[in-house]
Design a protein around this motif. Structure first.
Motif, PDB file in Angstrom:
ATOM      1  N   GLY A 137       0.812  -1.208   0.000  1.00 38.19           N
ATOM      2  CA  GLY A 137       0.000   0.000   0.000  1.00 38.19           C
ATOM      3  C   GLY A 137       0.847   1.260   0.000  1.00 38.19           C
ATOM      4  N   GLY A 138       0.733   2.037  -1.060  1.00 34.44           N
ATOM      5  CA  GLY A 138       1.483   3.287  -1.156  1.00 34.44           C
ATOM      6  C   GLY A 138       0.666   4.452  -0.643  1.00 34.44           C
ATOM      7  N   GLU A 139       0.788   4.739   0.654  1.00 33.13           N
ATOM      8  CA  GLU A 139       0.032   5.865   1.206  1.00 33.13           C
ATOM      9  C   GLU A 139       0.490   7.168   0.570  1.00 33.13           C
ATOM     10  OE1 GLU A 139      -1.214   7.837   5.517  1.00 33.13           O
ATOM     11  OE2 GLU A 139       0.759   6.885   5.307  1.00 33.13           O
ATOM     12  N   ASP A 140      -0.476   7.961   0.129  1.00 33.77           N
ATOM     13  CA  ASP A 140      -0.225   9.258  -0.501  1.00 33.77           C
ATOM     14  C   ASP A 140       0.530   9.116  -1.822  1.00 33.77           C
ATOM     15  OD1 ASP A 140      -0.742  11.982  -0.542  1.00 33.77           O
ATOM     16  OD2 ASP A 140       1.084  12.527   0.543  1.00 33.77           O
ATOM     17  N   ALA A 141       0.302   8.007  -2.512  1.00 34.66           N
ATOM     18  CA  ALA A 141       0.933   7.799  -3.821  1.00 34.66           C
ATOM     19  C   ALA A 141       0.519   8.882  -4.814  1.00 34.66           C
ATOM     20  CB  ALA A 141       0.570   6.420  -4.365  1.00 34.66           C
ATOM     21  N   GLY A 142      -0.663   9.446  -4.615  1.00 37.02           N
ATOM     22  CA  GLY A 142      -1.145  10.486  -5.515  1.00 37.02           C
ATOM     23  C   GLY A 142      -0.266  11.716  -5.540  1.00 37.02           C
ATOM     24  N   ARG A 143       0.493  11.941  -4.457  1.00 33.89           N
ATOM     25  CA  ARG A 143       1.388  13.110  -4.393  1.00 33.89           C
ATOM     26  C   ARG A 143       2.852  12.699  -4.449  1.00 33.89           C
ATOM     27  NH1 ARG A 143      -0.236  16.915   0.538  1.00 33.89           N
ATOM     28  NH2 ARG A 143      -0.040  14.948   1.686  1.00 33.89           N
ATOM     29  N   ALA A 144       3.108  11.432  -4.730  1.00 32.58           N
ATOM     30  CA  ALA A 144       4.480  10.931  -4.719  1.00 32.58           C
ATOM     31  C   ALA A 144       5.168  11.148  -6.064  1.00 32.58           C
ATOM     32  CB  ALA A 144       4.490   9.446  -4.362  1.00 32.58           C
ATOM     33  N   ASP A 145       6.488  11.165  -6.022  1.00 33.38           N
ATOM     34  CA  ASP A 145       7.297  11.252  -7.234  1.00 33.38           C
ATOM     35  C   ASP A 145       7.180   9.939  -8.007  1.00 33.38           C
ATOM     36  OD1 ASP A 145       9.552  12.511  -8.840  1.00 33.38           O
ATOM     37  OD2 ASP A 145      10.464  10.626  -8.218  1.00 33.38           O
ATOM     38  N   LEU A 146       6.861  10.029  -9.293  1.00 32.60           N
ATOM     39  CA  LEU A 146       6.619   8.820 -10.075  1.00 32.60           C
ATOM     40  C   LEU A 146       7.860   7.935 -10.173  1.00 32.60           C
ATOM     41  CD1 LEU A 146       4.326  10.118 -12.951  1.00 32.60           C
ATOM     42  CD2 LEU A 146       3.726   8.465 -11.187  1.00 32.60           C
ATOM     43  N   SER A 147       9.021   8.527 -10.251  1.00 30.04           N
ATOM     44  CA  SER A 147      10.237   7.711 -10.334  1.00 30.04           C
ATOM     45  C   SER A 147      10.445   6.908  -9.060  1.00 30.04           C
ATOM     46  CB  SER A 147      11.463   8.591 -10.612  1.00 30.04           C
ATOM     47  OG  SER A 147      11.702   9.493  -9.536  1.00 30.04           O
ATOM     48  N   PHE A 148      10.079   7.488  -7.917  1.00 31.15           N
ATOM     49  CA  PHE A 148      10.197   6.744  -6.661  1.00 31.15           C
ATOM     50  C   PHE A 148       9.159   5.623  -6.607  1.00 31.15           C
ATOM     51  CE2 PHE A 148       9.445   6.520  -1.898  1.00 31.15           C
ATOM     52  CZ  PHE A 148      10.587   5.777  -1.652  1.00 31.15           C
ATOM     53  N   LEU A 149       7.969   5.882  -7.122  1.00 31.36           N
ATOM     54  CA  LEU A 149       6.962   4.820  -7.169  1.00 31.36           C
ATOM     55  C   LEU A 149       7.437   3.658  -8.036  1.00 31.36           C
ATOM     56  CD1 LEU A 149       3.561   6.754  -7.419  1.00 31.36           C
ATOM     57  CD2 LEU A 149       4.648   5.769  -5.395  1.00 31.36           C
ATOM     58  N   VAL A 150       8.072   3.961  -9.155  1.00 27.89           N
ATOM     59  CA  VAL A 150       8.614   2.894 -10.003  1.00 27.89           C
ATOM     60  C   VAL A 150       9.642   2.076  -9.242  1.00 27.89           C
ATOM     61  CG1 VAL A 150       9.997   2.418 -12.069  1.00 27.89           C
ATOM     62  CG2 VAL A 150       8.135   4.080 -12.180  1.00 27.89           C
ATOM     63  N   GLU A 151      10.483   2.754  -8.466  1.00 25.19           N
ATOM     64  CA  GLU A 151      11.472   2.036  -7.648  1.00 25.19           C
ATOM     65  C   GLU A 151      10.782   1.094  -6.661  1.00 25.19           C
ATOM     66  OE1 GLU A 151      15.107   3.010  -4.471  1.00 25.19           O
ATOM     67  OE2 GLU A 151      14.139   4.645  -5.570  1.00 25.19           O
ATOM     68  N   LEU A 152       9.706   1.555  -6.044  1.00 24.67           N
ATOM     69  CA  LEU A 152       8.974   0.711  -5.098  1.00 24.67           C
ATOM     70  C   LEU A 152       8.286  -0.452  -5.807  1.00 24.67           C
ATOM     71  CD1 LEU A 152       7.377   3.497  -2.860  1.00 24.67           C
ATOM     72  CD2 LEU A 152       9.356   2.066  -2.315  1.00 24.67           C
ATOM     73  N   LEU A 153       7.763  -0.215  -6.983  1.00 25.60           N
ATOM     74  CA  LEU A 153       7.149  -1.300  -7.751  1.00 25.60           C
ATOM     75  C   LEU A 153       8.196  -2.341  -8.159  1.00 25.60           C
ATOM     76  CD1 LEU A 153       4.613   0.629  -7.914  1.00 25.60           C
ATOM     77  CD2 LEU A 153       4.245  -0.349 -10.188  1.00 25.60           C
ATOM     78  N   GLU A 154       9.391  -1.888  -8.484  1.00 25.77           N
ATOM     79  CA  GLU A 154      10.460  -2.826  -8.843  1.00 25.77           C
ATOM     80  C   GLU A 154      10.836  -3.705  -7.644  1.00 25.77           C
ATOM     81  OE1 GLU A 154      11.493  -3.623 -11.619  1.00 25.77           O
ATOM     82  OE2 GLU A 154      11.498  -1.936 -13.019  1.00 25.77           O
ATOM     83  N   ILE A 155      10.870  -3.103  -6.466  1.00 28.75           N
ATOM     84  CA  ILE A 155      11.138  -3.899  -5.259  1.00 28.75           C
ATOM     85  C   ILE A 155       9.998  -4.887  -5.026  1.00 28.75           C
ATOM     86  CG2 ILE A 155      11.363  -3.776  -2.740  1.00 28.75           C
ATOM     87  CD1 ILE A 155      12.698  -1.001  -3.147  1.00 28.75           C
ATOM     88  N   THR A 156       8.773  -4.427  -5.206  1.00 27.19           N
ATOM     89  CA  THR A 156       7.602  -5.295  -5.044  1.00 27.19           C
ATOM     90  C   THR A 156       7.693  -6.480  -5.993  1.00 27.19           C
ATOM     91  OG1 THR A 156       6.225  -3.406  -4.387  1.00 27.19           O
ATOM     92  CG2 THR A 156       5.081  -5.378  -5.183  1.00 27.19           C
ATOM     93  N   ARG A 157       8.047  -6.217  -7.243  1.00 24.95           N
ATOM     94  CA  ARG A 157       8.183  -7.301  -8.236  1.00 24.95           C
ATOM     95  C   ARG A 157       9.299  -8.257  -7.846  1.00 24.95           C
ATOM     96  NH1 ARG A 157      11.731  -8.469 -11.627  1.00 24.95           N
ATOM     97  NH2 ARG A 157      12.814  -6.479 -11.320  1.00 24.95           N
ATOM     98  N   ALA A 158      10.447  -7.721  -7.479  1.00 27.77           N
ATOM     99  CA  ALA A 158      11.617  -8.565  -7.188  1.00 27.77           C
ATOM    100  C   ALA A 158      11.396  -9.473  -5.986  1.00 27.77           C
ATOM    101  CB  ALA A 158      12.837  -7.667  -6.947  1.00 27.77           C
ATOM    102  N   LEU A 159      10.626  -8.985  -4.996  1.00 26.63           N
ATOM    103  CA  LEU A 159      10.420  -9.773  -3.780  1.00 26.63           C
ATOM    104  C   LEU A 159       9.114 -10.571  -3.794  1.00 26.63           C
ATOM    105  CD1 LEU A 159      11.732  -7.321  -1.022  1.00 26.63           C
ATOM    106  CD2 LEU A 159      12.926  -9.197  -2.166  1.00 26.63           C
ATOM    107  N   GLY A 160       8.424 -10.568  -4.931  1.00 29.70           N
ATOM    108  CA  GLY A 160       7.232 -11.415  -5.061  1.00 29.70           C
ATOM    109  C   GLY A 160       5.945 -10.805  -4.563  1.00 29.70           C
ATOM    110  N   GLY A 161       5.925  -9.485  -4.381  1.00 28.40           N
ATOM    111  CA  GLY A 161       4.673  -8.837  -3.998  1.00 28.40           C
ATOM    112  C   GLY A 161       3.610  -9.031  -5.069  1.00 28.40           C
ATOM    113  N   ASP A 162       2.378  -9.127  -4.659  1.00 32.98           N
ATOM    114  CA  ASP A 162       1.308  -9.481  -5.600  1.00 32.98           C
ATOM    115  C   ASP A 162       0.663  -8.279  -6.283  1.00 32.98           C
ATOM    116  OD1 ASP A 162       0.901 -12.556  -5.165  1.00 32.98           O
ATOM    117  OD2 ASP A 162       1.214 -11.668  -3.176  1.00 32.98           O
ATOM    118  N   ARG A 163       0.681  -7.112  -5.636  1.00 35.13           N
ATOM    119  CA  ARG A 163       0.133  -5.914  -6.272  1.00 35.13           C
ATOM    120  C   ARG A 163       0.576  -4.688  -5.496  1.00 35.13           C
ATOM    121  NH1 ARG A 163      -5.342  -7.759  -3.800  1.00 35.13           N
ATOM    122  NH2 ARG A 163      -6.089  -5.970  -2.576  1.00 35.13           N
ATOM    123  N   PHE A 164       0.359  -3.533  -6.116  1.00 32.09           N
ATOM    124  CA  PHE A 164       0.709  -2.263  -5.485  1.00 32.09           C
ATOM    125  C   PHE A 164      -0.536  -1.400  -5.417  1.00 32.09           C
ATOM    126  CE2 PHE A 164       2.105   2.141  -5.384  1.00 32.09           C
ATOM    127  CZ  PHE A 164       3.134   2.120  -4.443  1.00 32.09           C
TER     128      PHE A 164
END
Length: 381
Positions: A137-164
């Motif tokens: 869960g990305g709290e306040d993702a609506g105001r977050a930097d998109l490049s940082f969100l991509v970094e978090l999604l990449e971590i989610t993918r690498a560690l087997g997270g199911d969704r963001f």
């Protein structure tokens, strides 16, 4: 075309809905709401926050013991002790939430982005080691930097997270921006499914939820009646019917019990359901003006986008200041009185005067009184 199997409704009435200021559900109310959500086909229910303590944990265990078809998911901060508390409740799915905007990272957490990424790695790693289904869960993702969100999604993918979970936590996005950001994230890390969580502070929660789905999100958070923090969340009934009738996307939800469900949650939350509430308000299929009443009597689809029975409601012809003869004749017909058009022409000014005097539409009893008082006039005419 997006099909029913592509969209997962995650209803959070029992979590974010109960976070509405002043709302508390009893355990029996939680069980009843969960059963009805499950019975109409809601695929996932966010059922509580184990870290709140024993009472909340006992309620979650009781929900698990129902053996619902819907998947139960708990909300947790991205902290190992809270995830462990969810495991102890017997759930198999968790949302692990962490603040992702610089505003919240710096001003609330007093940390930096590196600390957030490390926190995610530790929490997600622990959850996946324990075979949990995980929504990050990305709290306040609506105001977050998109490049940082991509970094978090990449971590989610690498560690087997199911969704963001892309959260418009403050309800500050518009549908166009929501679409652009979700589409960007889907293209950047296509392996990770996106969930949209929207708030209604600017009255755009439903529109933003649908925009997110149109942009490629597969999961959407809702609450019955739009309950939730501050101005609330996207309403289950609005999102489902909006997808069905505005977007030709059928979620597979049985909508015929929406009115019943809305009344149940309104009673449990002690939050009145407005008569004009979209989709489920008792008067959203009420017609008074002469033009509209005449049109809907000729063909309901002239002024109704869908059959009221589809959500457990029925059509109402209201007689008041703006009524015309067609609506008045139909209303009297339901009272067992057959009015000719000339008779209706004679009664209509009286009807309008009474409605103006009372500042509302007229009830059956009042219509009968007007008819009986005017019987002599009608006979003379």
């Amino acid at each position: 075309m997006i099909s029913a199997t592509d969209i997962i409704i995650d209803d959070t009435t029992l979590r974010d809905g109960e976070q509405t200021a002043g709302v508390v559900f009893s355990r029996s109310e939680k069980l009843a709401i969960a059963r009805m959500l499950d019975s109409i086909g809601v695929q996932e229910i966010e059922c509580g926050i184990p870290a709140m303590g024993r009472d909340e944990q006992d309620s979650i265990r009781a929900l698990v013991e129902l053996g619902l078809a819907a998947r139960l998911i708990t909300w947790n901060r991205a902290l190992v002790p809270e995830i462990r508390a969810s495991l102890d409740c017997g759930v198999t799915a968790v949302d692990i939430s962490l603040s992702v905007s610089d505003q919240m990272i710096e001003r609330k957490l007093k940390k930096d982005r590196c600390a957030v990424t490390e926190q995610l790695k530790a929490a997600l790693g622990f959850a996946k080691d324990h075979h949990l289904y995980v929504s990050v869960g990305g709290e306040d993702a609506g105001r977050a930097d998109l490049s940082f969100l991509v970094e978090l999604l990449e971590i989610t993918r690498a560690l087997g997270g199911d969704r963001f979970r892309f959260c418009d936590t403050l309800g500050m996005l518009d549908p166009f921006t929501m679409f652009e950001r979700v589409a960007f994230l889907r293209a950047a890390v296509p392996e990770v499914a996106i969930e949209v969580h929207t708030h209604n502070d600017l009255g755009m929660a439903t529109a933003n939820a649908i925009a997110g789905i149109r942009a490629g999100a597969r999961f959407v958070n809702t609450t019955v009646n739009g309950l939730g923090e501050r101005a609330g969340n996207a309403a289950l009934e609005e999102v489902v019917m909006g997808l069905k009738h505005a977007c030709a996307i059928d979620t597979g939800i049985n909508t015929h019990r929406f009115r019943e469900l809305s009344l149940m949650v309104a009673k449990a939350s002690r939050r009145h359901l407005p008569a004009w509430k979209p989709v489920v308000g008792k008067r959203v299929f009420a017609h008074e003006s002469g033009l509209h009443a005449d049109g809907v009597l000729k063909d309901p689809y002239n002024y109704e986008g869908f059959d009221p029975a589809e959500v457990g409601l029925s059509r109402q012809i209201v007689v008041g200041k703006h009524s015309g003869c067609s609506g008045m004749i139909e209303r009297y017909r339901k009272l067992g009185i057959v009015l000719s058009r000339p008779d209706a022409d004679l009664l209509l000014p009286v009807i309008r005067h009474e409605a103006l005097r009372r500042k509302r539409d007229l009830k059956d009893r009042e219509l009968m009184e007007i008819y009986l008082a005017g019987a002599a006039l009608l006979q003379a005419a």
